[in-house]
Motif scaffolding. Structure first.
Motif, PDB file in Angstrom:
ATOM      1  N   SER A 278      69.094  -7.409  10.939  1.00  0.00           N
ATOM      2  CA  SER A 278      68.983  -7.534   9.479  1.00  0.00           C
ATOM      3  C   SER A 278      68.506  -8.930   9.091  1.00  0.00           C
ATOM      4  O   SER A 278      68.962  -9.936   9.656  1.00  0.00           O
ATOM      5  N   PHE A 279      67.601  -8.998   8.115  1.00  0.00           N
ATOM      6  CA  PHE A 279      67.115 -10.269   7.560  1.00  0.00           C
ATOM      7  C   PHE A 279      67.543 -10.343   6.098  1.00  0.00           C
ATOM      8  O   PHE A 279      67.329  -9.399   5.329  1.00  0.00           O
ATOM      9  N   TRP A 280      68.132 -11.488   5.723  1.00  0.00           N
ATOM     10  CA  TRP A 280      68.686 -11.607   4.379  1.00  0.00           C
ATOM     11  C   TRP A 280      68.697 -13.054   3.911  1.00  0.00           C
ATOM     12  O   TRP A 280      68.317 -13.973   4.651  1.00  0.00           O
ATOM     13  N   TYR A 309      73.077  -7.847  14.090  1.00  0.00           N
ATOM     14  CA  TYR A 309      72.582  -9.207  14.333  1.00  0.00           C
ATOM     15  C   TYR A 309      71.817  -9.587  13.080  1.00  0.00           C
ATOM     16  O   TYR A 309      70.732  -9.065  12.809  1.00  0.00           O
ATOM     17  N   GLN A 310      72.408 -10.470  12.285  1.00  0.00           N
ATOM     18  CA  GLN A 310      71.854 -10.773  10.964  1.00  0.00           C
ATOM     19  C   GLN A 310      71.244 -12.173  10.933  1.00  0.00           C
ATOM     20  O   GLN A 310      71.886 -13.152  11.282  1.00  0.00           O
ATOM     21  N   THR A 332      77.595 -10.817  14.034  1.00  0.00           N
ATOM     22  CA  THR A 332      76.764 -11.971  14.405  1.00  0.00           C
ATOM     23  C   THR A 332      75.843 -12.357  13.254  1.00  0.00           C
ATOM     24  O   THR A 332      75.039 -11.552  12.793  1.00  0.00           O
ATOM     25  N   ASN A 333      75.969 -13.590  12.795  1.00  0.00           N
ATOM     26  CA  ASN A 333      75.116 -14.106  11.720  1.00  0.00           C
ATOM     27  C   ASN A 333      74.531 -15.428  12.167  1.00  0.00           C
ATOM     28  O   ASN A 333      75.268 -16.353  12.521  1.00  0.00           O
ATOM     29  N   VAL A 334      73.193 -15.513  12.183  1.00  0.00           N
ATOM     30  CA  VAL A 334      72.511 -16.700  12.703  1.00  0.00           C
ATOM     31  C   VAL A 334      71.478 -17.202  11.696  1.00  0.00           C
ATOM     32  O   VAL A 334      71.050 -16.470  10.805  1.00  0.00           O
ATOM     33  N   ASN A 356      65.110  -4.792   7.712  1.00  0.00           N
ATOM     34  CA  ASN A 356      65.838  -4.558   8.952  1.00  0.00           C
ATOM     35  C   ASN A 356      65.020  -3.754   9.947  1.00  0.00           C
ATOM     36  O   ASN A 356      64.036  -3.103   9.584  1.00  0.00           O
ATOM     37  N   TYR A 357      65.434  -3.842  11.210  1.00  0.00           N
ATOM     38  CA  TYR A 357      64.938  -3.005  12.288  1.00  0.00           C
ATOM     39  C   TYR A 357      66.152  -2.390  12.977  1.00  0.00           C
ATOM     40  O   TYR A 357      67.224  -3.014  13.046  1.00  0.00           O
TER      41      TYR A 357
END
Length: 384
Positions: A278-280, A309-310, A332-334, A356-357
């Motif tokens: 996920s991209f946010w 995995y964000q 997981t947030n990076v 997201n993918y």
């Protein structure tokens, strides 16, 4: 000896006062009363340097200071023009006729200008071939044998395109140290079609850019091609990931970024699980709404093998970590706070957030930009 010593400074002064000049002169027939312009062709447009009104003889003379290769135009008021590529101290002779000025002319005294003519002659030849084939295709539409005729004509059309492409490539490889190769890279068959238009053609841009950087590091055309090369390389990254996503069974590109505690976590460390990549952004309202939905899905499927995995595109650590706490994101947030995780977003061709993918347990990309019920249903297919 005294006379010689006295004369030396005068000779040196005279030599230093000489300027590097390009001289262009010649004759344009059938152009009585027309204005002939002498332009410099810059990367940003055309700069008019001089002009003259031609008489019955059509003779002209222009000169300009020049210390490096430059493109120039001889341009008639009727729109016809000739492109020249001149170097310092060249004396160029040009002869043409106004009615067919750009297609049929003679140029002497300039190697670069002869190369430009070679390029344009081939391009004009190809354009004429393609136009002739298109015309014949149109004329033969009512012919009973149109099916077989059109196949042959289309084969000729493709052959002409391939011939032009091969010519352009060979020209660049022979003349990579000439600014004429810059022109060869960007020639067009029409408003939308470059003679070199395949993804692999970036290698020819690299060849010319490398040569120009070595020979003319401060030239505007060098800066332009280096900028274009950088854009093309970014586009190639995007094309590669797009192709990767389309291909069934492809492994996903890996990401390694620090979490909120500064510990680097790789995406591949979660392999074997079903992953929502996920991209946010913390300040994006839609991202925050999606977080609430992700939390419900995570609580439902996490014990069955779901991981998230964000990747945040934030550049403010306080806002990022505050949002993680407020939304209770315990997966997981990076984030690369220095540049908003630019490398990761470019790697996955992220154009908007949230995005997201979906990666299955085998590491295959099985979905993209699914939200709400559609996301939950897709996950349910793989996590049971």
């Amino acid at each position: 000896m005294k006379k010689l010593l006295l004369a030396l400074p005068i000779l040196l002064f005279w030599a230093c006062s000489q300027k590097d000049l390009v001289k262009v002169e010649g004759k344009i027939d059938h152009a009585d009363g027309k204005v002939l312009y002498f332009d410099r062709l810059n990367t940003t447009g055309v700069e008019v340097l001089d002009s003259t009104t031609l008489d019955e003889e059509g003779r002209f003379k222009f000169k300009v200071e020049n210390t490096q290769p430059e493109f120039y135009l001889l341009r008639l008021s009727n729109g016809k023009l000739i492109t020249l590529l001149a170097e310092a101290n060249e004396s160029i002779l040009v002869y043409s006729k106004s009615e067919n000025m750009g297609k049929n002319y003679i140029v002497e005294g300039s190697k670069g200008s002869k190369l430009v003519k070679e390029l344009n002659d081939k391009l004009n030849e190809t354009k004429d071939q393609l136009a002739s084939i298109r015309k014949e295709l149109e004329e033969k539409k009512t012919d009973p044998n149109y099916s077989s005729i059109s196949q042959n004509l289309l084969a000729d059309y493709v052959k002409a395109l391939q011939s032009q492409r091969e010519f352009s490539i060979n020209f660049i490889m022979k003349n990579a140290t000439s600014l004429s190769s810059y022109m060869a890279l960007y020639q067009k068959l029409d408003d939308k079609t470059f003679t070199l238009n395949e993804n692999d053609d970036i290698k020819f841009v690299k060849i010319v850019a490398s040569s120009m950087k070595a020979l003319y590091p401060e030239h505007d055309y060098t800066k332009a091609i280096l900028s274009n090369l950088a854009d093309l390389e970014k586009r190639m990254v995007n094309l590669k990931i797009s192709k990767l996503i389309e291909e069934k069974g492809s492994s996903f590109p890996d990401i390694t970024l620090p979490n909120a505690k500064g510990k680097e976590v790789t995406l591949s460390s979660l392999q074997g699980k079903f992953i929502v990549l996920s991209f946010w952004a913390s300040q994006d309202a839609n991202s925050r709404k999606q977080n609430a939905n992700l939390k419900k899905i995570y609580d439902k499927f996490n014990k069955k093998g779901l991981e998230i995995y964000q990747v945040s595109v934030d550049q403010n650590e306080k806002l990022w970590t505050k949002a993680i706490q407020e939304d209770q994101l315990n997966w997981t947030n990076v984030c690369d706070l220095k540049n908003g995780s630019a490398m990761a977003t470019r790697l996955y061709n992220i154009q908007s957030i949230p995005s997201n993918y979906l990666l299955d347990q085998k590491g295959e990309i099985v979905g993209k930009n699914l939200f709400g019920l559609a996301l939950e249903e897709k996950i349910a297919e793989y996590v049971k």
